[in-house]
Design a protein around this motif. Sequence first.
Motif, PDB file in Angstrom:
ATOM      1  N   GLU A 112       0.630  -1.089  -0.152  1.00 34.89           N
ATOM      2  CA  GLU A 112      -0.340  -0.060  -0.171  1.00 34.89           C
ATOM      3  C   GLU A 112       1.410   1.202   0.138  1.00 34.89           C
ATOM      4  OE1 GLU A 112      -4.078   0.149   2.122  1.00 34.89           O
ATOM      5  OE2 GLU A 112      -3.411  -1.398   2.864  1.00 34.89           O
ATOM      6  N   GLN A 113       1.992   1.164   0.753  1.00 32.44           N
ATOM      7  CA  GLN A 113       2.501   1.981   0.571  1.00 32.44           C
ATOM      8  C   GLN A 113       3.268   2.400  -0.400  1.00 32.44           C
ATOM      9  OE1 GLN A 113       5.565   2.001   3.924  1.00 32.44           O
ATOM     10  NE2 GLN A 113       6.812   4.300   3.257  1.00 32.44           N
ATOM     11  N   ASP A 114       3.730   1.910  -1.195  1.00 33.65           N
ATOM     12  CA  ASP A 114       4.725   1.635  -2.349  1.00 33.65           C
ATOM     13  C   ASP A 114       3.075   2.537  -3.465  1.00 33.65           C
ATOM     14  OD1 ASP A 114       6.827   1.205  -1.775  1.00 33.65           O
ATOM     15  OD2 ASP A 114       7.071  -1.297  -2.312  1.00 33.65           O
ATOM     16  N   ALA A 115       1.933   1.830  -2.873  1.00 32.96           N
ATOM     17  CA  ALA A 115       1.262   2.459  -4.655  1.00 32.96           C
ATOM     18  C   ALA A 115       1.052   3.093  -4.134  1.00 32.96           C
ATOM     19  CB  ALA A 115      -0.634   1.092  -4.037  1.00 32.96           C
ATOM     20  N   ALA A 244      -9.290   2.286   3.492  1.00 29.91           N
ATOM     21  CA  ALA A 244      -9.193   3.606   2.895  1.00 29.91           C
ATOM     22  C   ALA A 244      -8.542   3.157   1.466  1.00 29.91           C
ATOM     23  CB  ALA A 244      -8.278   4.571   3.055  1.00 29.91           C
ATOM     24  N   GLY A 245      -7.960   2.161   1.433  1.00 26.96           N
ATOM     25  CA  GLY A 245      -7.549   1.805  -0.243  1.00 26.96           C
ATOM     26  C   GLY A 245      -8.562   1.542  -0.724  1.00 26.96           C
ATOM     27  N   ARG A 260     -16.750  11.439  -9.345  1.00 29.40           N
ATOM     28  CA  ARG A 260     -15.252  10.767  -9.376  1.00 29.40           C
ATOM     29  C   ARG A 260     -14.607  12.475  -8.867  1.00 29.40           C
ATOM     30  NH1 ARG A 260     -15.007   8.533 -15.713  1.00 29.40           N
ATOM     31  NH2 ARG A 260     -16.396   7.341 -15.746  1.00 29.40           N
ATOM     32  N   PRO A 261     -13.351  12.186  -7.906  1.00 31.91           N
ATOM     33  CA  PRO A 261     -13.127  13.603  -7.596  1.00 31.91           C
ATOM     34  C   PRO A 261     -11.937  13.920  -8.723  1.00 31.91           C
ATOM     35  CG  PRO A 261     -11.448  11.626  -6.643  1.00 31.91           C
ATOM     36  CD  PRO A 261     -13.328  10.877  -8.090  1.00 31.91           C
ATOM     37  N   SER A 262     -11.646  15.479  -8.802  1.00 29.29           N
ATOM     38  CA  SER A 262     -10.687  16.257  -9.926  1.00 29.29           C
ATOM     39  C   SER A 262      -9.062  15.561  -8.862  1.00 29.29           C
ATOM     40  CB  SER A 262     -10.629  17.251 -10.105  1.00 29.29           C
ATOM     41  OG  SER A 262     -10.291  17.686  -8.853  1.00 29.29           O
ATOM     42  N   ALA A 263      -8.231  15.786  -9.814  1.00 31.40           N
ATOM     43  CA  ALA A 263      -6.553  15.323  -9.724  1.00 31.40           C
ATOM     44  C   ALA A 263      -6.553  15.997  -8.164  1.00 31.40           C
ATOM     45  CB  ALA A 263      -5.778  15.047 -10.978  1.00 31.40           C
ATOM     46  N   ALA A 264      -6.790  17.065  -7.586  1.00 28.87           N
ATOM     47  CA  ALA A 264      -6.506  17.728  -7.068  1.00 28.87           C
ATOM     48  C   ALA A 264      -6.798  16.987  -5.704  1.00 28.87           C
ATOM     49  CB  ALA A 264      -6.584  19.409  -6.844  1.00 28.87           C
ATOM     50  N   ASP A 265      -8.610  16.976  -6.104  1.00 23.04           N
ATOM     51  CA  ASP A 265      -9.201  16.305  -4.821  1.00 23.04           C
ATOM     52  C   ASP A 265      -9.057  14.831  -4.922  1.00 23.04           C
ATOM     53  OD1 ASP A 265     -10.752  18.098  -4.671  1.00 23.04           O
ATOM     54  OD2 ASP A 265     -12.291  17.821  -5.894  1.00 23.04           O
ATOM     55  N   ALA A 266      -8.450  14.008  -5.012  1.00 23.38           N
ATOM     56  CA  ALA A 266      -7.755  12.665  -5.181  1.00 23.38           C
ATOM     57  C   ALA A 266      -6.643  12.490  -4.311  1.00 23.38           C
ATOM     58  CB  ALA A 266      -7.776  11.706  -6.636  1.00 23.38           C
ATOM     59  N   LEU A 267      -6.077  13.121  -4.674  1.00 19.24           N
ATOM     60  CA  LEU A 267      -4.157  13.971  -3.964  1.00 19.24           C
ATOM     61  C   LEU A 267      -5.095  14.256  -2.709  1.00 19.24           C
ATOM     62  CD1 LEU A 267      -2.359  16.149  -6.554  1.00 19.24           C
ATOM     63  CD2 LEU A 267      -1.453  13.158  -5.036  1.00 19.24           C
ATOM     64  N   ARG A 268      -5.929  14.764  -2.438  1.00 15.81           N
ATOM     65  CA  ARG A 268      -6.266  14.950  -0.378  1.00 15.81           C
ATOM     66  C   ARG A 268      -6.901  13.786   0.276  1.00 15.81           C
ATOM     67  NH1 ARG A 268      -6.835  20.633  -2.653  1.00 15.81           N
ATOM     68  NH2 ARG A 268      -9.324  19.993  -3.862  1.00 15.81           N
ATOM     69  N   HIS A 269      -6.775  12.619  -0.703  1.00 14.61           N
ATOM     70  CA  HIS A 269      -7.968  11.609  -0.028  1.00 14.61           C
ATOM     71  C   HIS A 269      -6.739  11.138   0.673  1.00 14.61           C
ATOM     72  CE1 HIS A 269      -9.383   7.240   0.494  1.00 14.61           C
ATOM     73  NE2 HIS A 269     -10.518   7.764  -0.666  1.00 14.61           N
ATOM     74  N   TRP A 271      -5.946   7.964   1.959  1.00 10.26           N
ATOM     75  CA  TRP A 271      -4.934   6.823   1.765  1.00 10.26           C
ATOM     76  C   TRP A 271      -3.982   7.398   1.158  1.00 10.26           C
ATOM     77  CZ3 TRP A 271      -3.775   3.945  -3.440  1.00 10.26           C
ATOM     78  CH2 TRP A 271      -2.721   3.600  -2.480  1.00 10.26           C
ATOM     79  N   LEU A 272      -4.047   8.660   0.569  1.00  6.85           N
ATOM     80  CA  LEU A 272      -2.054   8.820   0.003  1.00  6.85           C
ATOM     81  C   LEU A 272      -1.911   9.655   1.528  1.00  6.85           C
ATOM     82  CD1 LEU A 272      -3.032  10.256  -3.443  1.00  6.85           C
ATOM     83  CD2 LEU A 272      -2.191   8.557  -2.684  1.00  6.85           C
ATOM     84  N   ALA A 273      -2.857  10.634   1.745  1.00 11.09           N
ATOM     85  CA  ALA A 273      -2.273  10.997   3.311  1.00 11.09           C
ATOM     86  C   ALA A 273      -1.492  10.335   4.417  1.00 11.09           C
ATOM     87  CB  ALA A 273      -3.264  12.482   3.959  1.00 11.09           C
ATOM     88  N   GLY A 274      -2.487   9.469   4.482  1.00  6.74           N
ATOM     89  CA  GLY A 274      -2.540   7.949   5.375  1.00  6.74           C
ATOM     90  C   GLY A 274      -1.464   8.000   5.806  1.00  6.74           C
TER      91      GLY A 274
END
Length: 275
Positions: A112-115, A244-245, A260-269, A271-274
């Motif tokens: 998950e971390q690498d993905a 979260a994944g 669907r989220p925009s790319a900007a919104d997806a970056l704030r998910h 899972w990515l932050a965690g």
Amino acid sequence: GRHHDQPRRLEDDYKVRMSHVLGVGVNGSVVSGWSRHTGAKVAVKFLDLASAWSAERKARLSELETFLSVDHPHIGRLVDVYETPSGLALVMEYLDGGELFDRLHSRGRFSEQDAARALRQVLLAVRHLHRRGIVHRDLKLENFLYDCGSGDLKLIDFGFARPWSGEEPMRGQCGTLCYMAPEVLDSEDGYDFKCDLWSAGVIAYALLAGELPFDGTSEKQVAKRIRSASYSLAGERWAGISQAGHDFVQSLLQLDAAARPSAADALRHPWLAGQ
């Protein structure tokens, strides 16, 4: 200054090894070369426009002018463009770290971390393009290459990409079937930049599960599963993936493009932050 008309030729500035094929993209093979001035290695792609109408050639040149202005750490740089009697020669940044596809194939699946690290870089590239009014339309594992120096991923192959103002929907089926959004498959009603987010969702699924979400014994069967968003997050492959994944993948692989989220919104998910 990096778009060169005749009589300035590719050969004036670069030595090209036609026998050393680096890969095959949407519109032709990519070969290696190096600068006669600095010795820096480059990748060179030739586009055959001999049979293209003058309007089509002009439109292609206009699009390449847009891509020449793109500069981002996760996008392969277009260094120079040369007009030739039969078409165009594109000189691009040389990336020798291999495809994301090959990395996944050798590892089976990503942690998950690498993905999450890979998806963050994918989405940073997509966000930059969308902010500049460019839709890639062919995001896939094979179109992300590693830079050996930094270890970072970079997006390549803009054969299906196009500038988009947002005023009129895009039409025309293009891209790679397994990564293609349902609205692109049935493009009569048009589609927008959210098609790239669906493709990012396919990449996320593949990295976590080690397989593509939509498969089948025929293209017809694959298309049917895409149209109904028929994929599974159950079974052994997904048992160890965090909630979260799961949520991240599901947010991108929604039939309703507007949801669907925009790319900007997806970056704030989370899972990515965690990760």
